[in-house]
Design an enzyme around this catalytic site. Structure first.
Site, PDB file in Angstrom:
ATOM      1  N   GLU A  34       0.857  -1.197   0.000  1.00  0.00           N
ATOM      2  CA  GLU A  34       0.000   0.000   0.000  1.00  0.00           C
ATOM      3  C   GLU A  34       0.887   1.238   0.000  1.00  0.00           C
ATOM      4  OE1 GLU A  34      -3.356   0.823  -0.358  1.00  0.00           O
ATOM      5  OE2 GLU A  34      -2.370   2.774  -0.389  1.00  0.00           O
ATOM      6  N   GLY A  39      -6.963   0.778   3.184  1.00  0.00           N
ATOM      7  CA  GLY A  39      -8.413   0.785   2.936  1.00  0.00           C
ATOM      8  C   GLY A  39      -8.779   1.486   1.645  1.00  0.00           C
ATOM      9  N   GLY A  40      -7.848   2.281   1.102  1.00  0.00           N
ATOM     10  CA  GLY A  40      -8.073   2.887  -0.218  1.00  0.00           C
ATOM     11  C   GLY A  40      -9.169   3.927  -0.255  1.00  0.00           C
ATOM     12  N   THR A  41      -9.782   4.051  -1.423  1.00  0.00           N
ATOM     13  CA  THR A  41     -10.724   5.142  -1.703  1.00  0.00           C
ATOM     14  C   THR A  41     -11.954   5.102  -0.799  1.00  0.00           C
ATOM     15  OG1 THR A  41     -10.057   4.959  -4.017  1.00  0.00           O
ATOM     16  CG2 THR A  41     -12.039   6.245  -3.556  1.00  0.00           C
ATOM     17  N   CYS A  42     -12.621   3.954  -0.747  1.00  0.00           N
ATOM     18  CA  CYS A  42     -13.893   3.872  -0.019  1.00  0.00           C
ATOM     19  C   CYS A  42     -13.712   4.350   1.415  1.00  0.00           C
ATOM     20  CB  CYS A  42     -14.420   2.438  -0.045  1.00  0.00           C
ATOM     21  SG  CYS A  42     -15.974   2.247   0.809  1.00  0.00           S
ATOM     22  N   HIS A 441     -45.239  -3.947   8.126  1.00  0.00           N
ATOM     23  CA  HIS A 441     -45.887  -2.638   8.049  1.00  0.00           C
ATOM     24  C   HIS A 441     -45.445  -1.798   9.236  1.00  0.00           C
ATOM     25  CE1 HIS A 441     -48.859   0.455   7.441  1.00  0.00           C
ATOM     26  NE2 HIS A 441     -49.137   0.375   8.739  1.00  0.00           N
TER      27      HIS A 441
HETATM   28  C1  LIG Z   1     -16.479  10.411  -3.455  1.00  0.00           C
HETATM   29  C2  LIG Z   1     -16.716   8.941  -3.681  1.00  0.00           C
HETATM   30  C3  LIG Z   1     -17.805   8.333  -3.130  1.00  0.00           C
HETATM   31  C4  LIG Z   1     -18.032   6.987  -3.329  1.00  0.00           C
HETATM   32  N1  LIG Z   1     -19.142   6.418  -2.775  1.00  0.00           N
HETATM   33  C5  LIG Z   1     -19.392   5.117  -2.987  1.00  0.00           C
HETATM   34  C6  LIG Z   1     -20.522   4.501  -2.392  1.00  0.00           C
HETATM   35  O1  LIG Z   1     -21.308   5.132  -1.707  1.00  0.00           O
HETATM   36  N2  LIG Z   1     -20.728   3.187  -2.623  1.00  0.00           N
HETATM   37  C7  LIG Z   1     -19.875   2.441  -3.397  1.00  0.00           C
HETATM   38  O2  LIG Z   1     -20.100   1.251  -3.577  1.00  0.00           O
HETATM   39  N3  LIG Z   1     -18.784   2.994  -3.959  1.00  0.00           N
HETATM   40  C8  LIG Z   1     -18.525   4.321  -3.777  1.00  0.00           C
HETATM   41  N4  LIG Z   1     -17.400   4.876  -4.322  1.00  0.00           N
HETATM   42  C9  LIG Z   1     -16.497   4.029  -5.121  1.00  0.00           C
HETATM   43  C10 LIG Z   1     -15.600   3.195  -4.194  1.00  0.00           C
HETATM   44  O3  LIG Z   1     -14.908   4.034  -3.318  1.00  0.00           O
HETATM   45  C11 LIG Z   1     -14.627   2.322  -4.986  1.00  0.00           C
HETATM   46  O4  LIG Z   1     -15.334   1.656  -5.995  1.00  0.00           O
HETATM   47  C12 LIG Z   1     -14.003   1.312  -4.039  1.00  0.00           C
HETATM   48  O5  LIG Z   1     -13.173   1.980  -3.122  1.00  0.00           O
HETATM   49  C13 LIG Z   1     -13.260   0.187  -4.737  1.00  0.00           C
HETATM   50  O6  LIG Z   1     -11.985   0.548  -4.995  1.00  0.00           O
HETATM   51  P1  LIG Z   1     -10.850  -0.492  -5.309  1.00  0.00           P
HETATM   52  O7  LIG Z   1     -10.975  -1.704  -4.471  1.00  0.00           O
HETATM   53  O8  LIG Z   1     -10.791  -0.670  -6.748  1.00  0.00           O
HETATM   54  O9  LIG Z   1      -9.519   0.300  -4.891  1.00  0.00           O
HETATM   55  P2  LIG Z   1      -9.308   1.581  -4.007  1.00  0.00           P
HETATM   56  O10 LIG Z   1     -10.221   1.611  -2.861  1.00  0.00           O
HETATM   57  O11 LIG Z   1      -9.264   2.762  -4.882  1.00  0.00           O
HETATM   58  O12 LIG Z   1      -7.853   1.306  -3.413  1.00  0.00           O
HETATM   59  C14 LIG Z   1      -6.726   1.191  -4.195  1.00  0.00           C
HETATM   60  C15 LIG Z   1      -5.507   1.276  -3.278  1.00  0.00           C
HETATM   61  O13 LIG Z   1      -4.341   0.992  -4.041  1.00  0.00           O
HETATM   62  C16 LIG Z   1      -3.306   1.855  -3.636  1.00  0.00           C
HETATM   63  N5  LIG Z   1      -2.365   1.940  -4.755  1.00  0.00           N
HETATM   64  C17 LIG Z   1      -2.576   2.456  -5.994  1.00  0.00           C
HETATM   65  N6  LIG Z   1      -1.495   2.328  -6.756  1.00  0.00           N
HETATM   66  C18 LIG Z   1      -0.558   1.719  -5.992  1.00  0.00           C
HETATM   67  C19 LIG Z   1       0.780   1.323  -6.225  1.00  0.00           C
HETATM   68  N7  LIG Z   1       1.351   1.485  -7.403  1.00  0.00           N
HETATM   69  N8  LIG Z   1       1.464   0.756  -5.211  1.00  0.00           N
HETATM   70  C20 LIG Z   1       0.883   0.556  -3.995  1.00  0.00           C
HETATM   71  N9  LIG Z   1      -0.397   0.912  -3.726  1.00  0.00           N
HETATM   72  C21 LIG Z   1      -1.105   1.469  -4.719  1.00  0.00           C
HETATM   73  C22 LIG Z   1      -4.033   3.164  -3.366  1.00  0.00           C
HETATM   74  O14 LIG Z   1      -3.272   3.994  -2.498  1.00  0.00           O
HETATM   75  C23 LIG Z   1      -5.298   2.670  -2.700  1.00  0.00           C
HETATM   76  O15 LIG Z   1      -5.168   2.587  -1.309  1.00  0.00           O
HETATM   77  C24 LIG Z   1     -17.134   6.227  -4.112  1.00  0.00           C
HETATM   78  C25 LIG Z   1     -16.006   6.834  -4.670  1.00  0.00           C
HETATM   79  C26 LIG Z   1     -15.801   8.182  -4.457  1.00  0.00           C
HETATM   80  C27 LIG Z   1     -14.566   8.806  -5.065  1.00  0.00           C
END
Ligand SMILES: Cc1cc2nc3c(=O)[nH]c(=O)nc-3n(C[C@H](O)[C@H](O)[C@H](O)COP(=O)(O)OP(=O)(O)OC[C@H]3O[C@@H](n4cnc5c(N)ncnc54)[C@H](O)[C@@H]3O)c2cc1C
Length: 459
Positions: A34, A39-42, A441
């Site tokens: 990482e 935990g990434g984006t979510c 209900h």
């Molecule tokens: C504002 C917003 C609101 C959202 N709301 C919702 C919602 O309500 N419901 C829903 O289902 N989805 C929602 N989503 C979408 C959801 O967040 C993503 O679909 C979900 O996080 C899945 O992402 P993922 O598993 O593909 O990877 P991500 O969660 O994006 O994680 C990828 C990880 O890889 C790491 N990484 C990237 N490149 C490298 C590298 N070269 N080396 C090491 N690490 C790396 C990053 O740092 C990151 O931590 C939302 C998105 C946004 C932007």
């Protein structure tokens, strides 16, 4: 250092961590990498923080409407943005730390913190270490797309990530992009007290949805004073008098919006540009999404792409399902496929939209004979009792197979009630099974059998 593993996982999004845990549990030696926050984006900049902010915005909205319910709040409602942000930070921070702690405590799993790049189809470099494995899984996710726009290099703009640092109220937030992310931020900031204008290039907001859904969502937003400009086919931005001017017709027309802050919410791009994919021979499409087959294997047989970076889903639940597909196929000898997945998602404005299956446009294109049932939320008892009657429920059914094709529940509880329909869709049972269930209900879901009893041919 060079280290050998059975599997390497790049990224700790929504599919990498559970896959790492499952592989490690069957004694595979696994490395997970990482580069930023666990935990990434979510967890950090997506679902969790935005829904936490949506909850604060809902509290502000309800407080302002207290009198409608006989609850008198004498002083004007004030939103303390620092406290709103602190609450959001606490919820998202706890979730991110939990992922980190969990991963670091798993036997057979080694966590690396740094940016990973392929050096070959079986090796990845991170922080000067070369990791080697026969199986590599890419879960790198996506980031906000910054579109080419005249003048953008001259101004400060916000994305969903930098919005997470805001602890003040913008005077006038201009949101470029009338899709899911933009609409959630738009309503939220309006409820916090900002002036908000949503600017959309297309003819309507969330143009992928049925027209009645788009219109219903727009009505909800406009009823709260959100301004929306559509058909802004060519935008240009400039700094003027300390403000940001967005021209909506750069061909010389006079349509323009002035605001204090600009949020770009025009889509996502995969984090695949600095991953050394060429060294591994992994192919991407023109937009950078990794090409995968229906079992999520890339053009290289020992490399899989899971989550948003494969372009086959853009949600937390689709990323998690990618993990389930890959794990079951590798460990249980199954042949699960991404094609078995039914489209489903929520739009978390208030009231929310719960969606499952096909849109009317998709159904028309498929040429099916279709029945449709629809009911406004004004005729849903639970919505009336709650004083939240905006929106409607709509269900489409194949007239021949009697299977449910799609549904949209735009209204209070719609994000939960949609699952009654989605679950039946997965069983492929005829819609009539839903008419035999005795629902609780008063709920929104109790009206689903009633709507199915009122089906008419789709126009
Ligand atoms: C504002 C917003 C609101 C959202 N709301 C919702 C919602 O309500 N419901 C829903 O289902 N989805 C929602 N989503 C979408 C959801 O967040 C993503 O679909 C979900 O996080 C899945 O992402 P993922 O598993 O593909 O990877 P991500 O969660 O994006 O994680 C990828 C990880 O890889 C790491 N990484 C990237 N490149 C490298 C590298 N070269 N080396 C090491 N690490 C790396 C990053 O740092 C990151 O931590 C939302 C998105 C946004 C932007």
């Amino acid at each position: 250092m060079t280290a050998s593993f059975d599997a390497i996982i790049i990224g700790t999004g929504q599919s990498g961590p559970p896959l790492a845990a499952r592989l490690a549990a069957v004694a595979r030696r696994v490395a997970i990498i990482e580069r930023k926050r666990f935990g990434g984006t979510c967890v950090n900049t997506g679902c969790i923080p935005t829904k936490t902010l949506v909850a604060s915005a809902y509290a502000a909205h309800l407080a302002r409407h207290g009198a409608d319910y006989g609850v008198m709040i004498d002083a004007p409602v004030q939103v303390d943005m620092k406290r709103v942000k602190a609450r959001k930070d606490a919820v998202a921070g706890t979730a991110s730390r939990a992922v980190e702690k969990w991963l670091k405590g798993i036997a057979n799993l080694t966590v690396f913190e740094g940016h990973a790049r392929f050096e070959s189809p079986s090796t990845v470099r991170v922080n000067g270490n070369v990791l080697e494995a026969n199986q590599i899984f890419i879960n790198v996710g996506a980031r906000a797309l910054v579109p080419p726009m005249q003048g953008l290099d001259q101004i400060d703009y916000l994305t969903n990530s930098t919005m997470m640092e805001i602890d003040f109220l913008p005077e006038h937030l201009i949101v470029v992009g009338g899709s899911y992310i933009g609409l959630e931020f738009g309503q939220m900031y309006r409820r916090f007290g900002a002036q908000v204008t949503i600017v959309e290039k297309g003819p309507r907001v969330i143009a992928r949805e049925d027209e009645d859904v788009s219109q219903g969502v727009l009505d909800i937003l406009r009823n709260e004073g959100v301004n929306a400009e559509v058909r802004a086919e060519c935008m240009a931005v400039e700094k003027r008098d300390g403000k940001i001017a967005v021209k909506l017709d750069c061909a010389g027309g006079s349509r323009e919006v002035m605001g204090s802050h600009l949020l770009l919410a025009v889509g996502r791009m995969p984090n695949t540009d600095d991953l050394g994919l060429a060294q591994a021979g992994v192919q991407t499409d023109a937009r950078g999404y990794i090409e995968v087959n229906d079992e999520l294997c890339t053009s290289v047989p020992n490399i899989w792409a899971i989550g948003d970076c494969n372009g086959r889903g853009a949600f937390t639940h689709t990323s998690y399902n990618d993990y389930e597909i890959v794990a079951d196929n590798l460990l249980n000898g199954e042949h699960r496929s991404v094609k078995d997945r039914i489209t489903a998602y929520g739009l978390f404005i208030d009231p929310p939209l719960g969606r499952a299956g096909m849109t009317e446009a998709e159904i028309r294109k498929s040429g099916r004979k279709t029945l449709v049932g629809k009911r406004p939320m004004t005729r849903v008892g639970r919505a009336v009792e709650k004083g939240e009657t905006q929106g409607f429920m709509k269900i489409t059914v194949d007239a021949d197979t009697r299977q449910i094709l799609g549904a949209a529940i735009l209204g209070v509880g719609g994000d939960e009630a949609i699952h009654c329909i989605l679950d039946v869709m997965y069983t492929k049972a005829p819609y009539t099974v839903l008419q035999r269930s005795v629902n609780i209900h008063p709920t929104v879901a109790e009206l689903i059998p009633t709507i199915l009893g009122e089906l008419k041919p789709m126009a």
